[in-house]
Every structure is written in structure tokens, then in C-alpha cells.
Design a protein around this motif. Structure first.
Motif, PDB file in Angstrom:
ATOM      1  N   THR A  99       0.818  -1.211   0.000  1.00 10.87           N
ATOM      2  CA  THR A  99       0.000   0.000   0.000  1.00 10.87           C
ATOM      3  C   THR A  99       0.853   1.262   0.000  1.00 10.87           C
ATOM      4  OG1 THR A  99      -0.166  -0.125   2.417  1.00 10.87           O
ATOM      5  CG2 THR A  99      -1.940  -1.144   1.138  1.00 10.87           C
ATOM      6  N   SER A 100       2.015   1.228   0.629  1.00  8.42           N
ATOM      7  CA  SER A 100       2.879   2.411   0.631  1.00  8.42           C
ATOM      8  C   SER A 100       3.414   2.692  -0.770  1.00  8.42           C
ATOM      9  CB  SER A 100       4.037   2.230   1.614  1.00  8.42           C
ATOM     10  OG  SER A 100       4.902   1.177   1.208  1.00  8.42           O
ATOM     11  N   VAL A 101       3.711   1.638  -1.528  1.00 10.79           N
ATOM     12  CA  VAL A 101       4.167   1.815  -2.911  1.00 10.79           C
ATOM     13  C   VAL A 101       3.054   2.425  -3.752  1.00 10.79           C
ATOM     14  CG1 VAL A 101       4.877   0.606  -5.011  1.00 10.79           C
ATOM     15  CG2 VAL A 101       5.883  -0.023  -2.808  1.00 10.79           C
ATOM     16  N   PHE A 102       1.825   1.927  -3.582  1.00 13.27           N
ATOM     17  CA  PHE A 102       0.687   2.462  -4.322  1.00 13.27           C
ATOM     18  C   PHE A 102       0.445   3.926  -3.979  1.00 13.27           C
ATOM     19  CE2 PHE A 102      -1.146  -2.088  -4.250  1.00 13.27           C
ATOM     20  CZ  PHE A 102      -0.395  -2.419  -5.364  1.00 13.27           C
ATOM     21  N   ARG A 103       0.510   4.246  -2.687  1.00 10.78           N
ATOM     22  CA  ARG A 103       0.269   5.625  -2.259  1.00 10.78           C
ATOM     23  C   ARG A 103       1.333   6.575  -2.798  1.00 10.78           C
ATOM     24  NH1 ARG A 103      -1.243   3.298   2.835  1.00 10.78           N
ATOM     25  NH2 ARG A 103       0.888   3.641   3.577  1.00 10.78           N
ATOM     26  N   GLU A 104       2.583   6.116  -2.784  1.00  9.57           N
ATOM     27  CA  GLU A 104       3.665   6.970  -3.266  1.00  9.57           C
ATOM     28  C   GLU A 104       3.482   7.282  -4.743  1.00  9.57           C
ATOM     29  OE1 GLU A 104       6.748   9.415  -3.592  1.00  9.57           O
ATOM     30  OE2 GLU A 104       5.910   8.637  -1.715  1.00  9.57           O
ATOM     31  N   HIS A 105       3.084   6.279  -5.529  1.00  4.37           N
ATOM     32  CA  HIS A 105       2.869   6.536  -6.953  1.00  4.37           C
ATOM     33  C   HIS A 105       1.648   7.416  -7.174  1.00  4.37           C
ATOM     34  CE1 HIS A 105       1.403   5.553 -11.092  1.00  4.37           C
ATOM     35  NE2 HIS A 105       2.663   5.840 -11.355  1.00  4.37           N
ATOM     36  N   ALA A 106       0.604   7.205  -6.381  1.00  2.00           N
ATOM     37  CA  ALA A 106      -0.630   7.967  -6.562  1.00  2.00           C
ATOM     38  C   ALA A 106      -0.476   9.437  -6.176  1.00  2.00           C
ATOM     39  CB  ALA A 106      -1.764   7.331  -5.755  1.00  2.00           C
ATOM     40  N   PHE A 107       0.284   9.710  -5.108  1.00  3.32           N
ATOM     41  CA  PHE A 107       0.344  11.073  -4.571  1.00  3.32           C
ATOM     42  C   PHE A 107       1.732  11.695  -4.632  1.00  3.32           C
ATOM     43  CE2 PHE A 107      -3.159   8.918  -2.343  1.00  3.32           C
ATOM     44  CZ  PHE A 107      -4.208   9.755  -2.703  1.00  3.32           C
ATOM     45  N   GLY A 108       2.699  10.997  -5.236  1.00  3.86           N
ATOM     46  CA  GLY A 108       4.070  11.497  -5.256  1.00  3.86           C
ATOM     47  C   GLY A 108       4.210  12.864  -5.894  1.00  3.86           C
ATOM     48  N   LEU A 110       2.092  15.224  -5.975  1.00  8.31           N
ATOM     49  CA  LEU A 110       1.501  16.241  -5.114  1.00  8.31           C
ATOM     50  C   LEU A 110       2.414  16.579  -3.939  1.00  8.31           C
ATOM     51  CD1 LEU A 110      -1.184  17.837  -4.945  1.00  8.31           C
ATOM     52  CD2 LEU A 110      -2.066  16.018  -3.467  1.00  8.31           C
ATOM     53  N   ARG A 111       3.247  15.638  -3.535  1.00 10.80           N
ATOM     54  CA  ARG A 111       4.111  15.837  -2.372  1.00 10.80           C
ATOM     55  C   ARG A 111       5.398  16.578  -2.696  1.00 10.80           C
ATOM     56  NH1 ARG A 111       3.272   9.620  -0.207  1.00 10.80           N
ATOM     57  NH2 ARG A 111       1.204   9.924   0.728  1.00 10.80           N
ATOM     58  N   ARG A 112       5.718  16.705  -3.976  1.00 11.68           N
ATOM     59  CA  ARG A 112       6.931  17.422  -4.355  1.00 11.68           C
ATOM     60  C   ARG A 112       6.758  18.918  -4.079  1.00 11.68           C
ATOM     61  NH1 ARG A 112      10.608  15.033  -7.636  1.00 11.68           N
ATOM     62  NH2 ARG A 112      11.217  17.096  -8.352  1.00 11.68           N
ATOM     63  N   ARG A 113       7.847  19.573  -3.717  1.00  9.99           N
ATOM     64  CA  ARG A 113       7.788  21.009  -3.439  1.00  9.99           C
ATOM     65  C   ARG A 113       7.917  21.851  -4.702  1.00  9.99           C
ATOM     66  NH1 ARG A 113      10.847  22.707   2.137  1.00  9.99           N
ATOM     67  NH2 ARG A 113       9.458  21.594   3.570  1.00  9.99           N
ATOM     68  N   SER A 114       8.567  21.318  -5.699  1.00  9.34           N
ATOM     69  CA  SER A 114       8.741  22.055  -6.957  1.00  9.34           C
ATOM     70  C   SER A 114       8.940  21.051  -8.082  1.00  9.34           C
ATOM     71  CB  SER A 114       9.944  23.007  -6.874  1.00  9.34           C
ATOM     72  OG  SER A 114      11.140  22.268  -6.681  1.00  9.34           O
ATOM     73  N   GLY A 115       8.890  21.548  -9.308  1.00 11.63           N
ATOM     74  CA  GLY A 115       9.084  20.668 -10.458  1.00 11.63           C
ATOM     75  C   GLY A 115       8.405  21.234 -11.694  1.00 11.63           C
ATOM     76  N   PHE A 116       8.340  20.407 -12.720  1.00 13.11           N
ATOM     77  CA  PHE A 116       7.746  20.825 -13.989  1.00 13.11           C
ATOM     78  C   PHE A 116       6.227  20.762 -13.917  1.00 13.11           C
ATOM     79  CE2 PHE A 116      11.879  18.903 -15.310  1.00 13.11           C
ATOM     80  CZ  PHE A 116      12.480  20.067 -15.743  1.00 13.11           C
ATOM     81  N   SER A 117       5.576  21.701 -14.564  1.00 14.49           N
ATOM     82  CA  SER A 117       4.115  21.714 -14.629  1.00 14.49           C
ATOM     83  C   SER A 117       3.627  20.594 -15.550  1.00 14.49           C
ATOM     84  CB  SER A 117       3.620  23.056 -15.162  1.00 14.49           C
ATOM     85  OG  SER A 117       2.268  22.976 -15.567  1.00 14.49           O
TER      86      SER A 117
END
Length: 263
Positions: A99-108, A110-117
């Protein structure tokens, strides 16, 4: 109505196919059904409508609206098949690690502070894929060049996307999926060295049944690399010698039907 388009006169407006270019063709994209219940080679995954690659219309769609009949048939079959599967399958128990792997892929994203649009990545991808000389009039050198650009997006930009809200999170996952789809389109277009249906290769302008009366199947190997192979059409489905259609240019145009003045 707001933009002044009359749906009854849709033929006068340009249409662009291919999921990486904003739309999908239900006979050429989607999951490969492995039985008449529309199940796939992924256990428990069923598909219907545009996501089920039935090839009901052959190599080219015969005109709109093409999706209603296959959607009705596959929808009923997939629904019944999925219901039987859910009734008979044992409950799948997931570990905390799963479940942690699934959650990380699903919400990763959103959790980043910056990046490409995600919007910018999608715009770049469509700029690469939409030109007629890539998506419709294809040639090996242009396909390889576009594949390099899409590969850069896949490896260096998609993993670094950032979502500011759940709406952009959806866009990020769409950008990720569209990039995979673009690679599938380009690799399968390079692989099929002929023209057939909507697939036209400038360097291979004719149908070549002796080599290419087959499906192109793609999969991911254990290292995550995209692979492709041919699956020949069963012999009992092939036309009898002497009764097959004549060789054609541009796949659907019979040379003797083309007006000499239009050439």
C-alpha cells in the motif's frame, strides 16, 4: 455552440488520432482482450469500449459514430466477466509495503515542493506528436528523432513533475500515461515496415501481407524496457490465395479508382 461548431457538420473539421495527440481510436489502442469476456493478461483487469482493442472495424474506421456498437457488446461482456471474477476470487490481502508503494505513486507528484508543470509537459509532448509528418505521414528518421525527444520527457521531465492541487495531480498522471502511449505509437510505427489502414509509412507505402498480416504486441520486460513482437493473424482467418484484395497504395485507395487528373 459556444465555439461555433455544428456537430452535424463534423466532417469539415480536422481530426487528430492517437492518445498522445489528444484522442484515442477504439480499434487501435487499449488493452488486448485474451478471451470473449474482455479480460486482459493482467489478472482481474477487464476492459470495454474504447479501452478494449477489439479491432471490430479492421484497420480503418468506416465513419462516425464508430464506438457505440463495440462499447455495447464489450460493456456487457466485460461487466459480466468482472462480476464472475469478483464472485469467485479470494480476497487479496495487501501488505503495508504494497500500500505504501501504491500511495507513493498515486500522490508522489503532489508531495513534491517544486518541479515541472504537467500542463507544460503535455504541451511539449503534443508539440512532438501532433505534426502530420510524425503522426500521419511517417518515416523512420522522423520517428526515431521524435522517439528520442519523447524518451527525454519520459526519463528527465515526467519523474520531476509537480502538482499544486488534486486537479493537477490528475494531469500529472495523464501526462505520464500519455508519454508511455506516445512511445508505444512511435515504437510500433517504426516496427511495422508497411502501410495499412491509418498507418502510412512514407518509406514503405504499400501493404505487405506476406510479412505484416499480423498484430504488433508491446509489453514491458523485467527491466522496464518496452518490447515489441508480431503476432500473425491465424491461418484460418487469412484470405484464400487468389481472392485477396489487390496491393494498394495509401492502404485504402485502389490505384484504378484514383482519377488520373487528381494525380
Amino acid at each position: 455552440e459556444r465555439v461555433g461548431i455544428d456537430p452535424e457538420k463534423g466532417g469539415q473539421y480536422p481530426m487528430i488520432g492517437g492518445s498522445a495527440a489528444g484522442g484515442s481510436q477504439e480499434h487501435t489502442t487499449g488493452l488486448w482482450p485474451v478471451d470473449s469476456n474482455c479480460s486482459s493478461n493482467i489478472d482481474g483487469l477487464f476492459s470495454a469500449g474504447d479501452s478494449c482493442c477489439t479491432w471490430m472495424w479492421g484497420a480503418i474506421i468506416q465513419g462516425p459514430p464508430p464506438g457505440l456498437s463495440p462499447a455495447a457488446v464489450t460493456g456487457k461482456r466485460a461487466g459480466a466477466g468482472a462480476s464472475r471474477y469478483a464472485r469467485d476470487i479470494d480476497v487479496i490481502k495487501l501488505t503495508d509495503n504494497d500500500t505504501s508503494v501504491f500511495r507513493e505513486h498515486a500522490f508522489g507528484y503532489l508531495r513534491r515542493r517544486s518541479g515541472f508543470s504537467p500542463r507544460w509537459v503535455i504541451q511539449l509532448l503534443q508539440n512532438y506528436m501532433m505534426p502530420y509528418y510524425v503522426l500521419h505521414i511517417k518515416k523512420a528518421d522522423r520517428l526515431n528523432a521524435t522517439l528520442e525527444l519523447v524518451g527525454f520527457l519520459r526519463d528527465h521531465m515526467v519523474p520531476r513533475m509537480h502538482s499544486t492541487c488534486t486537479h493537477e495531480l490528475r494531469l500529472a498522471h495523464e501526462a505520464e500515461n500519455m508519454t508511455i502511449n506516445a512511445e508505444m505509437i512511435l515504437r510500433s510505427s517504426l516496427f511495422r515496415a508497411e502501410s495499412r489502414g491509418w498507418h502510412f509509412r512514407e518509406d514503405f507505402p504499400s501493404e505487405r501481407d506476406e510479412e505484416w498480416l499480423a498484430w504488433s504486441l508491446l509489453w514491458r520486460d523485467e527491466n522496464g524496457k518496452m518490447c515489441i513482437r508480431k503476432e500473425p493473424v491465424p491461418k484460418e482467418w487469412r484470405p484464400v490465395a487468389g481472392t485477396a484484395y489487390p496491393p494498394r497504395w495509401l492502404a485504402w485507395e485502389h490505384p484504378h479508382n484514383i482519377n488520373s487528373n487528381s494525380r
